[in-house]
Design a protein around this motif. Structure first.
Motif, PDB file in Angstrom:
ATOM      1  N   ILE A 149       0.845  -1.183   0.000  1.00  0.00           N
ATOM      2  CA  ILE A 149       0.000   0.000   0.000  1.00  0.00           C
ATOM      3  C   ILE A 149       0.888   1.244   0.000  1.00  0.00           C
ATOM      4  CG2 ILE A 149      -1.840  -1.262   1.161  1.00  0.00           C
ATOM      5  CD1 ILE A 149      -1.209   0.240   3.698  1.00  0.00           C
ATOM      6  N   ASP A 150       0.258   2.402   0.102  1.00  0.00           N
ATOM      7  CA  ASP A 150       0.960   3.650  -0.193  1.00  0.00           C
ATOM      8  C   ASP A 150       2.133   3.950   0.735  1.00  0.00           C
ATOM      9  OD1 ASP A 150      -0.736   4.082  -2.274  1.00  0.00           O
ATOM     10  OD2 ASP A 150      -2.058   5.456  -1.203  1.00  0.00           O
ATOM     11  N   ASP A 151       2.191   3.331   1.919  1.00  0.00           N
ATOM     12  CA  ASP A 151       3.307   3.648   2.811  1.00  0.00           C
ATOM     13  C   ASP A 151       4.574   2.875   2.462  1.00  0.00           C
ATOM     14  OD1 ASP A 151       2.821   1.068   3.704  1.00  0.00           O
ATOM     15  OD2 ASP A 151       2.137   1.650   5.689  1.00  0.00           O
ATOM     16  N   ALA A 152       4.511   1.989   1.464  1.00  0.00           N
ATOM     17  CA  ALA A 152       5.685   1.200   1.080  1.00  0.00           C
ATOM     18  C   ALA A 152       6.714   2.072   0.378  1.00  0.00           C
ATOM     19  CB  ALA A 152       5.272   0.038   0.181  1.00  0.00           C
ATOM     20  N   ARG A 153       7.978   1.813   0.650  1.00  0.00           N
ATOM     21  CA  ARG A 153       9.071   2.571   0.042  1.00  0.00           C
ATOM     22  C   ARG A 153       9.934   1.640  -0.783  1.00  0.00           C
ATOM     23  NH1 ARG A 153      11.386   7.152   4.141  1.00  0.00           N
ATOM     24  NH2 ARG A 153       9.393   7.877   4.958  1.00  0.00           N
ATOM     25  N   GLY A 154      10.702   2.256  -1.687  1.00  0.00           N
ATOM     26  CA  GLY A 154      11.649   1.474  -2.463  1.00  0.00           C
ATOM     27  C   GLY A 154      10.962   0.640  -3.516  1.00  0.00           C
ATOM     28  N   VAL A 155      11.718  -0.191  -4.164  1.00  0.00           N
ATOM     29  CA  VAL A 155      11.235  -1.019  -5.246  1.00  0.00           C
ATOM     30  C   VAL A 155      11.506  -2.475  -4.902  1.00  0.00           C
ATOM     31  CG1 VAL A 155      11.477   0.698  -7.046  1.00  0.00           C
ATOM     32  CG2 VAL A 155      13.440  -0.684  -6.431  1.00  0.00           C
ATOM     33  N   TYR A 156      10.695  -3.370  -5.459  1.00  0.00           N
ATOM     34  CA  TYR A 156      10.881  -4.792  -5.184  1.00  0.00           C
ATOM     35  C   TYR A 156      10.412  -5.583  -6.398  1.00  0.00           C
ATOM     36  CZ  TYR A 156      11.100  -9.163  -2.699  1.00  0.00           C
ATOM     37  OH  TYR A 156      11.438 -10.435  -2.299  1.00  0.00           O
TER      38      TYR A 156
END
Length: 335
Positions: A181-188
Protein backbone atom coordinates in the motif's frame (compact mmCIF):
# COMPACT_ATOMS: atom_id res chain seq x y z
CA UNK A 1 -56.28 -52.19 29.06
CA UNK A 2 -53.95 -52.79 26.08
CA UNK A 3 -51.43 -50.22 24.79
CA UNK A 4 -52.25 -48.23 21.66
CA UNK A 5 -50.02 -48.65 18.56
CA UNK A 6 -48.76 -45.04 18.99
CA UNK A 7 -47.73 -45.65 22.59
CA UNK A 8 -45.85 -48.73 21.56
CA UNK A 9 -43.78 -46.76 19.00
CA UNK A 10 -42.38 -44.20 21.49
CA UNK A 11 -39.63 -46.44 23.00
CA UNK A 12 -38.70 -47.57 19.50
CA UNK A 13 -38.26 -43.98 18.29
CA UNK A 14 -36.08 -43.17 21.31
CA UNK A 15 -33.90 -46.22 20.70
CA UNK A 16 -33.62 -45.49 16.98
CA UNK A 17 -32.55 -41.87 17.58
CA UNK A 18 -29.92 -42.94 20.12
CA UNK A 19 -28.60 -45.64 17.81
CA UNK A 20 -28.15 -43.23 14.92
CA UNK A 21 -25.77 -41.11 17.04
CA UNK A 22 -26.98 -37.78 15.63
CA UNK A 23 -24.47 -35.06 16.58
CA UNK A 24 -24.99 -31.46 15.49
CA UNK A 25 -21.75 -30.04 17.04
CA UNK A 26 -19.09 -28.78 14.60
CA UNK A 27 -15.78 -30.55 15.49
CA UNK A 28 -13.66 -27.57 14.39
CA UNK A 29 -12.22 -25.10 16.90
CA UNK A 30 -13.68 -21.63 16.41
CA UNK A 31 -11.12 -18.82 16.20
CA UNK A 32 -12.63 -15.57 17.52
CA UNK A 33 -11.97 -12.28 15.67
CA UNK A 34 -8.53 -10.88 16.43
CA UNK A 35 -6.87 -14.32 16.71
CA UNK A 36 -3.43 -14.34 15.03
CA UNK A 37 -1.47 -17.56 14.43
CA UNK A 38 2.00 -17.85 12.91
CA UNK A 39 2.09 -21.17 11.08
CA UNK A 40 5.02 -23.33 10.04
CA UNK A 41 4.81 -26.32 7.72
CA UNK A 42 7.36 -29.11 7.68
CA UNK A 43 5.83 -30.67 4.56
CA UNK A 44 5.39 -27.63 2.29
CA UNK A 45 1.62 -28.21 2.35
CA UNK A 46 -0.43 -25.62 0.44
CA UNK A 47 -3.03 -23.54 2.22
CA UNK A 48 -6.48 -23.48 0.56
CA UNK A 49 -7.77 -20.67 -1.63
CA UNK A 50 -4.36 -19.15 -2.30
CA UNK A 51 -3.53 -16.73 -5.07
CA UNK A 52 -0.11 -15.29 -6.04
CA UNK A 53 0.95 -11.97 -4.52
CA UNK A 54 3.73 -11.06 -6.94
CA UNK A 55 3.72 -7.36 -5.98
CA UNK A 56 3.87 -7.97 -2.25
CA UNK A 57 7.41 -7.20 -1.15
CA UNK A 58 8.93 -4.74 1.30
CA UNK A 59 12.55 -3.60 1.49
CA UNK A 60 13.86 -2.25 4.77
CA UNK A 61 17.28 -1.33 6.00
CA UNK A 62 17.77 -4.60 7.83
CA UNK A 63 14.98 -6.83 6.58
CA UNK A 64 13.36 -7.96 3.33
CA UNK A 65 9.78 -9.23 3.50
CA UNK A 66 8.17 -11.12 0.64
CA UNK A 67 4.60 -12.49 0.56
CA UNK A 68 4.15 -15.33 -1.92
CA UNK A 69 0.42 -16.04 -1.65
CA UNK A 70 -2.65 -14.76 0.18
CA UNK A 71 -6.04 -16.34 0.72
CA UNK A 72 -9.42 -16.04 2.45
CA UNK A 73 -11.25 -19.13 3.79
CA UNK A 74 -13.78 -19.98 6.47
CA UNK A 75 -11.99 -23.08 7.78
CA UNK A 76 -8.89 -25.26 7.60
CA UNK A 77 -9.56 -28.99 7.54
CA UNK A 78 -7.88 -31.18 10.12
CA UNK A 79 -5.13 -32.55 7.85
CA UNK A 80 -4.14 -29.10 6.54
CA UNK A 81 -4.26 -27.60 10.04
CA UNK A 82 -2.00 -30.31 11.43
CA UNK A 83 0.47 -29.94 8.55
CA UNK A 84 0.75 -26.26 9.53
CA UNK A 85 1.26 -26.94 13.24
CA UNK A 86 -2.30 -26.56 14.54
CA UNK A 87 -3.62 -29.46 16.65
CA UNK A 88 -7.04 -29.73 14.98
CA UNK A 89 -9.45 -28.35 12.41
CA UNK A 90 -10.19 -24.64 12.85
CA UNK A 91 -12.91 -22.36 11.52
CA UNK A 92 -14.13 -18.79 11.68
CA UNK A 93 -17.33 -17.96 13.54
CA UNK A 94 -20.50 -17.05 11.65
CA UNK A 95 -19.94 -13.71 9.89
CA UNK A 96 -16.15 -14.01 10.22
CA UNK A 97 -13.41 -15.41 7.97
CA UNK A 98 -9.80 -16.55 8.08
CA UNK A 99 -7.30 -14.44 6.12
CA UNK A 100 -3.80 -15.83 5.54
CA UNK A 101 -0.52 -14.96 3.88
CA UNK A 102 2.50 -17.18 3.19
CA UNK A 103 5.64 -15.14 3.70
CA UNK A 104 9.41 -15.14 3.83
CA UNK A 105 11.64 -12.87 5.88
CA UNK A 106 15.25 -12.27 4.89
CA UNK A 107 17.92 -9.79 5.85
CA UNK A 108 20.94 -9.26 8.02
CA UNK A 109 21.71 -7.58 11.33
CA UNK A 110 18.12 -8.11 12.43
CA UNK A 111 19.20 -7.84 16.04
CA UNK A 112 22.08 -6.11 17.81
CA UNK A 113 23.40 -9.04 19.83
CA UNK A 114 25.48 -6.84 22.14
CA UNK A 115 22.48 -4.81 23.29
CA UNK A 116 19.68 -7.26 22.46
CA UNK A 117 17.93 -4.54 20.45
CA UNK A 118 15.78 -5.34 17.42
CA UNK A 119 16.16 -2.90 14.54
CA UNK A 120 13.15 -4.28 12.68
CA UNK A 121 9.90 -6.02 13.62
CA UNK A 122 6.80 -7.56 12.05
CA UNK A 123 3.20 -6.95 13.12
CA UNK A 124 -0.30 -7.79 11.92
CA UNK A 125 -2.85 -4.96 11.92
CA UNK A 126 -6.45 -6.18 12.05
CA UNK A 127 -9.47 -4.52 13.62
CA UNK A 128 -7.33 -1.58 14.74
CA UNK A 129 -5.13 -3.89 16.86
CA UNK A 130 -1.44 -4.49 16.15
CA UNK A 131 -0.15 -7.94 17.06
CA UNK A 132 3.64 -8.52 17.01
CA UNK A 133 4.66 -11.74 15.24
CA UNK A 134 7.92 -13.63 14.98
CA UNK A 135 8.90 -15.33 11.72
CA UNK A 136 12.16 -17.23 11.22
CA UNK A 137 14.78 -15.49 9.09
CA UNK A 138 15.41 -17.37 5.87
CA UNK A 139 18.51 -15.43 4.86
CA UNK A 140 16.88 -14.80 1.48
CA UNK A 141 14.08 -12.60 0.20
CA UNK A 142 13.02 -15.18 -2.36
CA UNK A 143 13.54 -18.77 -1.20
CA UNK A 144 12.43 -21.71 -3.31
CA UNK A 145 10.07 -23.04 -0.63
CA UNK A 146 7.75 -21.00 1.58
CA UNK A 147 7.08 -22.77 4.88
CA UNK A 148 5.81 -19.91 7.06
CA UNK A 149 2.43 -18.19 7.09
CA UNK A 150 0.26 -15.94 9.23
CA UNK A 151 -3.44 -16.76 9.82
CA UNK A 152 -5.84 -14.10 11.11
CA UNK A 153 -9.51 -14.36 12.10
CA UNK A 154 -11.49 -11.20 11.30
CA UNK A 155 -15.05 -10.08 10.53
CA UNK A 156 -15.93 -10.72 6.88
CA UNK A 157 -14.41 -8.03 4.66
CA UNK A 158 -12.32 -6.40 7.43
CA UNK A 159 -8.88 -5.14 6.30
CA UNK A 160 -5.77 -7.11 7.30
CA UNK A 161 -2.24 -5.71 6.96
CA UNK A 162 1.18 -7.29 7.49
CA UNK A 163 3.58 -4.52 8.50
CA UNK A 164 7.37 -4.28 8.56
CA UNK A 165 8.82 -1.57 10.79
CA UNK A 166 12.50 -0.95 10.12
CA UNK A 167 14.60 1.95 11.42
CA UNK A 168 11.49 3.90 12.44
CA UNK A 169 9.59 3.51 9.16
CA UNK A 170 6.53 1.25 8.85
CA UNK A 171 5.55 -0.30 5.51
CA UNK A 172 2.46 -2.39 4.85
CA UNK A 173 1.07 -5.15 2.64
CA UNK A 174 -2.70 -5.54 2.19
CA UNK A 175 -3.20 -9.26 2.70
CA UNK A 176 -6.54 -9.35 0.86
CA UNK A 177 -5.22 -7.77 -2.33
CA UNK A 178 -1.68 -9.12 -1.99
CA UNK A 179 -0.22 -5.70 -2.77
CA UNK A 180 1.92 -3.08 -1.08
CA UNK A 181 0.00 0.00 0.00
CA UNK A 182 0.96 3.65 -0.19
CA UNK A 183 3.31 3.65 2.81
CA UNK A 184 5.69 1.20 1.08
CA UNK A 185 9.07 2.57 0.04
CA UNK A 186 11.65 1.47 -2.46
CA UNK A 187 11.23 -1.02 -5.25
CA UNK A 188 10.88 -4.79 -5.18
CA UNK A 189 12.58 -6.71 -6.51
CA UNK A 190 15.48 -4.29 -6.57
CA UNK A 191 16.80 -3.59 -10.08
CA UNK A 192 20.37 -4.82 -10.25
CA UNK A 193 23.11 -4.60 -12.84
CA UNK A 194 25.69 -7.28 -12.21
CA UNK A 195 28.40 -5.64 -14.33
CA UNK A 196 30.18 -3.03 -12.24
CA UNK A 197 33.33 -1.17 -13.20
CA UNK A 198 37.08 -1.64 -13.22
CA UNK A 199 39.49 1.29 -13.02
CA UNK A 200 43.28 1.53 -13.16
CA UNK A 201 45.17 4.81 -13.31
CA UNK A 202 48.46 6.49 -12.39
CA UNK A 203 49.46 9.79 -10.84
CA UNK A 204 52.49 11.50 -9.32
CA UNK A 205 52.72 13.24 -5.95
CA UNK A 206 56.00 14.92 -4.92
CA UNK A 207 57.82 12.86 -7.54
CA UNK A 208 56.39 9.59 -6.22
CA UNK A 209 54.39 7.46 -8.72
CA UNK A 210 51.04 6.39 -7.31
CA UNK A 211 48.91 3.71 -8.99
CA UNK A 212 45.20 3.38 -8.27
CA UNK A 213 42.79 0.51 -8.75
CA UNK A 214 39.04 0.57 -8.13
CA UNK A 215 36.42 -2.15 -8.52
CA UNK A 216 32.67 -2.45 -8.05
CA UNK A 217 30.50 -5.54 -8.54
CA UNK A 218 27.36 -3.73 -9.73
CA UNK A 219 24.58 -1.42 -8.63
CA UNK A 220 21.18 -1.61 -6.97
CA UNK A 221 18.48 0.80 -5.82
CA UNK A 222 17.87 0.84 -2.08
CA UNK A 223 15.39 2.84 0.01
CA UNK A 224 17.81 2.86 2.98
CA UNK A 225 21.58 3.16 3.38
CA UNK A 226 23.76 2.37 6.43
CA UNK A 227 24.61 5.53 8.32
CA UNK A 228 22.58 7.64 5.90
CA UNK A 229 19.10 6.32 6.69
CA UNK A 230 16.04 6.43 4.46
CA UNK A 231 16.18 8.26 1.16
CA UNK A 232 13.92 11.29 0.87
CA UNK A 233 10.42 10.96 -0.56
CA UNK A 234 10.56 10.29 -4.30
CA UNK A 235 14.22 9.32 -4.16
CA UNK A 236 16.33 6.21 -3.57
CA UNK A 237 19.92 5.31 -2.83
CA UNK A 238 21.94 4.00 -5.74
CA UNK A 239 24.25 1.51 -4.04
CA UNK A 240 27.64 0.86 -5.63
CA UNK A 241 27.94 -2.79 -4.71
CA UNK A 242 31.19 -3.88 -3.05
CA UNK A 243 33.22 -0.89 -4.08
CA UNK A 244 36.96 -1.47 -3.46
CA UNK A 245 39.84 0.87 -4.03
CA UNK A 246 43.57 0.76 -3.45
CA UNK A 247 46.34 3.30 -3.97
CA UNK A 248 48.93 5.41 -2.27
CA UNK A 249 52.17 4.37 -0.63
CA UNK A 250 53.58 4.39 2.87
CA UNK A 251 55.12 7.80 2.09
CA UNK A 252 52.00 9.18 0.39
CA UNK A 253 49.00 8.04 2.42
CA UNK A 254 45.74 8.99 0.76
CA UNK A 255 42.17 8.88 1.99
CA UNK A 256 38.83 8.34 0.29
CA UNK A 257 35.93 10.77 0.61
CA UNK A 258 33.09 9.26 -1.48
CA UNK A 259 31.31 12.59 -1.91
CA UNK A 260 34.39 13.99 -3.70
CA UNK A 261 35.50 10.93 -5.64
CA UNK A 262 32.22 9.46 -6.94
CA UNK A 263 29.31 11.14 -8.72
CA UNK A 264 26.49 10.01 -11.01
CA UNK A 265 25.20 11.87 -14.06
CA UNK A 266 21.47 11.34 -14.57
CA UNK A 267 19.74 11.24 -17.97
CA UNK A 268 18.48 14.80 -17.44
CA UNK A 269 22.03 16.08 -16.94
CA UNK A 270 21.77 16.40 -13.16
CA UNK A 271 24.90 15.48 -11.21
CA UNK A 272 24.29 13.45 -8.03
CA UNK A 273 27.14 13.12 -5.56
CA UNK A 274 27.77 10.23 -3.20
CA UNK A 275 26.58 10.68 0.33
CA UNK A 276 28.97 10.07 3.19
CA UNK A 277 28.85 10.00 6.93
CA UNK A 278 32.22 8.33 7.20
CA UNK A 279 35.71 9.38 8.22
CA UNK A 280 37.94 9.03 5.14
CA UNK A 281 39.73 5.68 5.05
CA UNK A 282 43.40 5.08 4.39
CA UNK A 283 44.18 3.49 1.02
CA UNK A 284 47.81 2.65 1.54
CA UNK A 285 47.15 -0.66 3.29
CA UNK A 286 45.63 -2.34 0.22
CA UNK A 287 42.20 -2.99 -1.25
CA UNK A 288 39.49 -1.90 1.19
CA UNK A 289 35.71 -2.29 0.65
CA UNK A 290 33.58 0.82 1.10
CA UNK A 291 29.87 1.46 1.30
CA UNK A 292 29.09 4.05 -1.36
CA UNK A 293 25.55 5.38 -1.89
CA UNK A 294 24.33 8.11 -4.23
CA UNK A 295 20.84 9.58 -3.73
CA UNK A 296 19.01 9.61 -7.08
CA UNK A 297 15.36 9.90 -8.21
CA UNK A 298 13.40 6.74 -7.33
CA UNK A 299 12.72 6.09 -11.03
CA UNK A 300 16.44 6.19 -11.90
CA UNK A 301 17.31 3.39 -14.32
CA UNK A 302 20.36 4.55 -16.25
CA UNK A 303 23.15 7.11 -16.10
CA UNK A 304 26.93 7.45 -15.89
CA UNK A 305 29.15 6.96 -12.85
CA UNK A 306 32.31 9.06 -12.68
CA UNK A 307 35.29 7.93 -10.61
CA UNK A 308 37.71 10.84 -10.07
CA UNK A 309 40.73 9.76 -7.97
CA UNK A 310 42.32 13.21 -8.33
CA UNK A 311 39.86 14.27 -5.59
CA UNK A 312 41.34 11.89 -3.04
CA UNK A 313 42.74 13.59 0.04
CA UNK A 314 45.96 13.40 2.00
CA UNK A 315 44.76 13.06 5.56
CA UNK A 316 41.94 15.60 5.53
CA UNK A 317 43.62 17.97 3.07
CA UNK A 318 43.38 18.16 -0.73
CA UNK A 319 46.23 16.58 -2.69
CA UNK A 320 48.67 18.58 -4.85
CA UNK A 321 49.49 16.49 -7.92
CA UNK A 322 52.37 16.79 -10.35
CA UNK A 323 50.37 14.45 -12.57
CA UNK A 324 46.71 13.80 -11.86
CA UNK A 325 45.23 10.34 -12.42
CA UNK A 326 42.55 10.62 -15.09
CA UNK A 327 38.89 10.44 -14.23
CA UNK A 328 36.86 7.67 -15.87
CA UNK A 329 33.16 7.30 -16.73
CA UNK A 330 31.20 4.04 -16.52
CA UNK A 331 27.65 3.47 -17.79
CA UNK A 332 24.94 2.31 -15.37
CA UNK A 333 21.92 0.39 -16.59
CA UNK A 334 19.35 -1.11 -14.21
CA UNK A 335 16.96 -3.71 -15.57
Amino acid sequence: MGRSPLTALVPLLILTTAACGVVDRDPATTLPPGTVHVLHSTSDAPLPGGRPADAAGLVGGHALLHVQETGVVTRLDRLTAQRWGLPEEVRADDGDELVWASLSLGGRQWRNADRDVEWARLTVLAGGVRTPITVPLTGSADPAVYTDAVLVSVPAGAPVLVQLTDDGVTQSIDVRSGERIDDARGVYPRPVQEDGFRYAGNGTINGVPVRFQAFADGYSLEPWAPGLGWARDGRAWLAVKRFRVSGGTADVELTLDPARVISVLGPDGTVHRAGTDRIPTSLSSGIIPHGVYVEVPADFRYGVLRFAPAHLKRGLDPVTWQREPAAADFPIGLS
